[in-house]
Scaffold this motif. Structure first.
Motif, PDB file in Angstrom:
ATOM      1  N   LYS A   1       1.076  -1.300  -0.147  1.00  0.00           N
ATOM      2  CA  LYS A   1       0.203  -0.275   0.376  1.00  0.00           C
ATOM      3  C   LYS A   1       0.870   1.060   0.034  1.00  0.00           C
ATOM      4  O   LYS A   1       0.908   2.179  -0.817  1.00  0.00           O
ATOM      5  N   ALA A   2       2.607   1.147   0.330  1.00  0.00           N
ATOM      6  CA  ALA A   2       2.649   2.249   0.521  1.00  0.00           C
ATOM      7  C   ALA A   2       3.775   2.522  -0.501  1.00  0.00           C
ATOM      8  O   ALA A   2       3.365   3.885  -1.449  1.00  0.00           O
ATOM      9  N   ALA A   3       3.756   1.638  -1.344  1.00  0.00           N
ATOM     10  CA  ALA A   3       4.280   1.549  -2.857  1.00  0.00           C
ATOM     11  C   ALA A   3       2.216   2.532  -4.280  1.00  0.00           C
ATOM     12  O   ALA A   3       2.843   3.314  -4.641  1.00  0.00           O
ATOM     13  N   ALA A   4       1.780   1.513  -3.323  1.00  0.00           N
ATOM     14  CA  ALA A   4       0.475   1.765  -4.555  1.00  0.00           C
ATOM     15  C   ALA A   4       0.045   3.567  -4.279  1.00  0.00           C
ATOM     16  O   ALA A   4       0.481   4.280  -4.592  1.00  0.00           O
ATOM     17  N   PHE A   5      -0.168   4.468  -2.930  1.00  0.00           N
ATOM     18  CA  PHE A   5      -0.248   5.331  -2.713  1.00  0.00           C
ATOM     19  C   PHE A   5       1.156   5.977  -2.939  1.00  0.00           C
ATOM     20  O   PHE A   5       0.962   7.700  -3.734  1.00  0.00           O
TER      21      PHE A   5
END
Length: 352
Positions: free
Chosen positions: A325-329
């Motif tokens: 999620k860190a990479a996604a957002f």
């Protein structure tokens, strides 16, 4: 033979039509100057200097244009007309009114150029609005009543003498700019006719350099400079970033893929798919650079809006496959927002 002669008469323009073309440019610039100055942010001295420089050129050109009529056209007409003398006298009176508004504007230019404050801006914009009202009334009256009078009582050479007077009294460095102002909204036929009255070297300089110079100058002047720069900077950063990512996928695809955010990625022969992604990213970055180099800011704005869907799609793909999620957002979502902002800023500037 008769049909050909009739067609020639129907398509021929009176020699005073050049004045209609000139007036069209004057009307446009008087309107745009009032709008652009009125929309200037308080304290933006750079914008104020750019606008007042163009305003000074406009006022100088309008003064020279009217001075040529005062010196060369009105005296000839007054010596040849009788019942219509009131039309010429009315033109003279209108010129005096326009001149008074010009003097008022000139008195406001200096203070606002130095401070770019809201009060000076509003006073100058109000003076320009008043100036335009007086000016347009005169231009409409001149086209409706004076031009037909000139066609009946003046020769073409006598009429064209005011053009020579204008060129003589206007700095040579301003001629191309003012020619661009006149030709900007001209039809192709009007442009051809207007240029035909210029010396051959002048026509060549206009075609080789002048029209591109005018278009670039007007684009810089009429856009919201600060907004355009922010949008352009974001677009340039996007181009650099996506080009770097594309090259990374071509040089070291597996190591680069590990930071994408998905839980797994192709290895071995299957890693060829990562090279394909690299080629696509590299092409995307080069597209941004090509549009920047061509100065196509509006086209770049639309392209950036389209490109914003790519990182947005990457973000949704990572989330759908339980990736980081860190990479996604933090990577893809933030990139999509920046690209979207760049496109909107560029389009906003182009519309201005």
């Amino acid at each position: 033979m008769n049909d050909t002669s009739t067609d020639t008469v129907r398509t021929a323009r009176p020699f005073t039509h050049s004045m209609v073309v000139i007036h069209r440019g004057i009307r446009r610039e008087s309107r745009l100057l009032a709008e652009m100055i009125g929309a200037t942010r308080p304290g933006d001295r750079r914008r104020a200097r750019a606008l007042t420089a163009h305003l000074s050129d406009y006022l100088m050109a309008l003064h020279n244009h009217h001075h040529g009529e005062d010196e060369l056209i009105w005296p000839l007409l007054l010596s040849r007309v009788d019942l219509d003398a009131d039309v010429v006298l009315r033109m003279e009176a209108q010129h005096e009114k326009v001149a008074a508004t010009i003097e008022r504007i000139r008195g406001l230019i200096g203070p606002w150029t130095r401070t770019a404050d809201a009060a000076g801006r509003d006073a100058l914009a109000a003076a320009l609005t008043e100036h335009r009202a007086v000016l347009v009334e005169h231009l409409d009256d001149e086209e409706a009543n004076l031009l037909p009078l000139a066609e009946r009582h003046l020769t073409e050479d006598e009429w064209n003498a005011q053009g020579e007077h204008f060129a003589l009294h206007t700095p040579k460095t301003k001629i191309l700019t003012l020619l661009g102002v006149v030709l900007e909204d001209a039809t192709p036929q009007e442009r051809t006719e207007f240029l035909a009255g210029l010396p051959a070297p002048a026509r060549a300089i206009w075609r080789l350099y002048g029209q591109r110079h005018h278009a670039a100058r007007m684009r810089r002047l009429r856009e919201d400079v600060r907004t355009s720069r922010t949008g352009t900077a974001l677009a340039a950063l996007t181009g650099v970033g996506i080009t770097y990512v594309g090259l990374s996928y071509l040089i070291d695809p597996v190591a680069t893929a590990s930071g994408f955010g998905l839980p797994v990625w192709p290895t071995g022969d299957e890693a060829a798919w990562l090279n394909i992604k690299g080629v696509r990213d590299l092409g995307t970055g080069l597209t941004v650079f090509a549009l920047l180099a061509a100065g196509k800011r509006e086209a770049l704005g639309w392209v950036m809006l389209a490109f914003a869907t790519i990182p947005a799609g990457d973000m949704l793909t990572i989330l759908a496959h339980h990736g980081s999620k860190a990479a996604a957002f933090g990577i893809h979502g933030a990139t999509s927002a920046a690209v979207l902002a760049s496109g909107l800023l560029l389009l906003r500037a182009a519309r201005r």
